[in-house]
Write a protein that holds these residues in place. Structure first.
Motif, PDB file in Angstrom:
ATOM      1  N   ALA A 233     -20.771  38.983  76.081  1.00 14.88           N
ATOM      2  CA  ALA A 233     -22.039  38.350  75.331  1.00 14.88           C
ATOM      3  C   ALA A 233     -23.383  38.870  76.245  1.00 14.88           C
ATOM      4  CB  ALA A 233     -22.018  36.861  75.589  1.00 14.88           C
ATOM      5  N   SER A 234     -23.141  38.925  77.648  1.00 13.79           N
ATOM      6  CA  SER A 234     -24.337  39.467  78.237  1.00 13.79           C
ATOM      7  C   SER A 234     -24.527  40.955  78.164  1.00 13.79           C
ATOM      8  CB  SER A 234     -24.287  39.070  79.790  1.00 13.79           C
ATOM      9  OG  SER A 234     -23.071  39.661  80.207  1.00 13.79           O
ATOM     10  N   GLU A 236     -23.322  42.808  75.507  1.00 15.11           N
ATOM     11  CA  GLU A 236     -23.894  42.881  74.125  1.00 15.11           C
ATOM     12  C   GLU A 236     -25.571  42.751  73.936  1.00 15.11           C
ATOM     13  OE1 GLU A 236     -22.852  41.850  69.430  1.00 15.11           O
ATOM     14  OE2 GLU A 236     -21.311  41.217  71.007  1.00 15.11           O
ATOM     15  N   ALA A 237     -26.007  41.553  74.371  1.00 16.06           N
ATOM     16  CA  ALA A 237     -27.482  41.307  74.457  1.00 16.06           C
ATOM     17  C   ALA A 237     -28.143  42.150  75.208  1.00 16.06           C
ATOM     18  CB  ALA A 237     -27.628  40.040  75.081  1.00 16.06           C
ATOM     19  N   TYR A 410     -19.817  32.065  70.400  1.00 16.20           N
ATOM     20  CA  TYR A 410     -20.045  33.438  70.821  1.00 16.20           C
ATOM     21  C   TYR A 410     -21.160  33.937  70.373  1.00 16.20           C
ATOM     22  CZ  TYR A 410     -19.465  38.315  72.153  1.00 16.20           C
ATOM     23  OH  TYR A 410     -19.634  39.651  72.571  1.00 16.20           O
ATOM     24  N   GLU A 411     -21.315  34.074  69.001  1.00 13.39           N
ATOM     25  CA  GLU A 411     -22.616  34.863  68.358  1.00 13.39           C
ATOM     26  C   GLU A 411     -23.911  34.208  68.683  1.00 13.39           C
ATOM     27  OE1 GLU A 411     -21.148  34.696  64.098  1.00 13.39           O
ATOM     28  OE2 GLU A 411     -20.465  36.626  64.398  1.00 13.39           O
ATOM     29  N   VAL A 414     -24.907  35.092  72.254  1.00 18.63           N
ATOM     30  CA  VAL A 414     -25.307  36.640  72.128  1.00 18.63           C
ATOM     31  C   VAL A 414     -26.711  36.414  71.682  1.00 18.63           C
ATOM     32  CG1 VAL A 414     -25.121  38.978  71.133  1.00 18.63           C
ATOM     33  CG2 VAL A 414     -23.258  37.743  72.026  1.00 18.63           C
ATOM     34  N   SER A 418     -30.009  37.608  73.896  1.00 18.31           N
ATOM     35  CA  SER A 418     -30.866  38.730  73.464  1.00 18.31           C
ATOM     36  C   SER A 418     -32.455  38.240  72.994  1.00 18.31           C
ATOM     37  CB  SER A 418     -30.354  39.207  72.127  1.00 18.31           C
ATOM     38  OG  SER A 418     -31.091  40.342  71.367  1.00 18.31           O
TER      39      SER A 418
END
Length: 423
Positions: A233-234, A236-237, A410-411, A414, A418
């Motif tokens: 998650a980190s 992807e952000a 999870y989404e 993220v 972000s």
């Protein structure tokens, strides 16, 4: 979600996790820095630093002097079992690997499963030491269990496991009374040919792939959700924000190893790794000690780790009205005993941000009469003086060989991470 699943599959150990993250960062033009070499940084450029293959710090240098940082920290390791250094032994015609418990796995969940090997080996290469990552899936082992015909009370009185006596993995059979080369070394050579095996750090890993449960493609099970969900998650952000203009705020991710065993290692969060890199960035910018301390005061960190979701089969084990549900949003972790890092100011900023972007948030508290685990957050705050808040995705079966979480959560995580990079 397919990318998350593939990242989890490619991360059977902390070392593979860092390798997978590095692969993603390199695609986005991040450059590697070595702790053993001088740092030469440029405004607007992207960098990462590894330590001992299992920890990583990545960041983007702002266009102006650094006034603050946004830091997301999580850990790369998960509970499992490590093969002891001289762990292979033969009993009758069976070859076993004796195991050392790593972290706090739920023993029973690892029984009677096909288990692969993952980790790193150190070998001799032209008179020098060479490190190689290995992930062996075609020679499974299994931790077997007594049949119910012998252990008659296993269902009525529960399973009783001795870590020394029962947690040994059946690796293979042999007709030889004594092996000239260990079975372990034999299969390692097939994976990575070498002249001499000097040392190994190898862990068992389940061979099942992540998969969705039920309908709707929301609920899913996977190995190592704790804490790969937070790691990716980190990452992807950070990647989502690479086209943003970072003026004077520096985005960072910090992936530490060995959280599950207390973090008191060279690559753990109780080491000076982050503080050292943070200071080197500042002194590269020719900023003085006072500017560094101002930046720490203006910065914030999020400690990202899993939270226990409500399991309705045992409601008495949870705090009423303060236990998150799967699929109902990010869990903010609260504990007045400072097992988690907590900041009312950061939480208020998170609440405003979540309200603005319609991101769901829930609270997690333990029961008042229960002992609480901890996270990287308090350790990070103590080491750096940077305020932090603990949060993460709720999950079931934490520390089991496979855990359960929600794609929606999870989404949401993220999205929150972000958005926070942009303020």
């Amino acid at each position: 979600m397919s990318n998350l699943f593939s990242c989890i599959e490619n991360s059977p150990s902390a070392y593979h996790t860092v390798e997978t993250v590095v692969s993603e960062l390199k695609k986005k033009k991040f450059k590697e820095l070595k702790e053993s070499s001088p740092f030469k940084l440029k405004k607007g450029e992207r960098y990462y630093v590894k330590r001992d293959s299992g920890a990583l710090i990545a960041f983007v240098v702002p266009q102006k002097s650094i006034k603050a940082a946004r830091i997301y920290l999580s850990h790369t390791d998960s509970p499992t079992f490590r093969i002891k250094p001289q762990g292979e032994y033969q009993h009758e015609n069976m070859i076993f690997w004796s195991l050392e418990v790593y972290g706090g796995p739920i023993y029973a969940s690892w029984l009677n499963r096909d288990l692969g090997l993952a980790g790193r080996i150190f070998v001799e290469d032209q008179g020098k030491v060479k490190e190689e990552l290995v992930h062996i899936t075609d020679h499974p082992a299994m931790i077997t269990q007594l049949p119910i015909h012998i252990d008659r009370k296993v269902n009525s009185e529960g399973l009783k496991i001795s870590a020394q006596q029962h947690l040994n993995a059946l690796a293979t059979l042999t007709d030889k009374k004594e092996l000239k080369t260990s079975y372990l070394e034999k299969i390692l050579k097939k994976e990575k040919p070498f002249k001499k095996l000097l040392n190994h750090e190898l862990f068992l890993c389940p061979l099942e792939s992540p998969r969705f449960l039920g309908e709707g493609k929301d609920l899913f099970s996977a190995p190592r959700i704790d804490n790969l969900l937070s790691v990716y998650a980190s990452v992807e952000a950070l990647i989502q924000n690479l086209k943003s203009h970072f003026s004077d705020t520096m985005p960072m991710i910090y992936l530490a190893n060995h959280e599950e065993i207390g973090s008191k290692t060279y690559s753990g969060a109780d080491s000076p790794f982050f503080k050292s890199i943070f200071e080197r960035i500042f002194y590269q910018e020719k900023m003085d000690y006072d500017a560094l301390q101002q930046c720490c005061a203006n910065s914030l960190a999020l400690s990202l780790d899993g939270a226990h979701a409500l399991d309705p089969k045992s409601p008495e084990q949870f705090e009423p009205r303060h236990t998150p549900l799967l699929g109902k949003g990010i869990a903010v972790k609260i504990d007045t005993g400072a097992s988690y890092s907590y900041s009312n100011l950061i939480l208020s900023k998170i609440q405003l941000l979540a309200d603005k972007h319609k991101i769901k948030i829930q609270n997690y508290l333990k029961r008042g009469d229960q002992r609480q685990g901890s996270t990287l957050g308090p350790m990070f705050v103590e080491k750096t003086g940077i305020p932090a808040l603990d949060l993460g995705c709720a999950q079931l079966s934490m520390h089991s060989v496979k855990e359960v979480a929600s794609l929606r959560d999870y989404e949401g995580l993220v999205k929150l991470l972000s958005k926070l990079y942009r303020i």
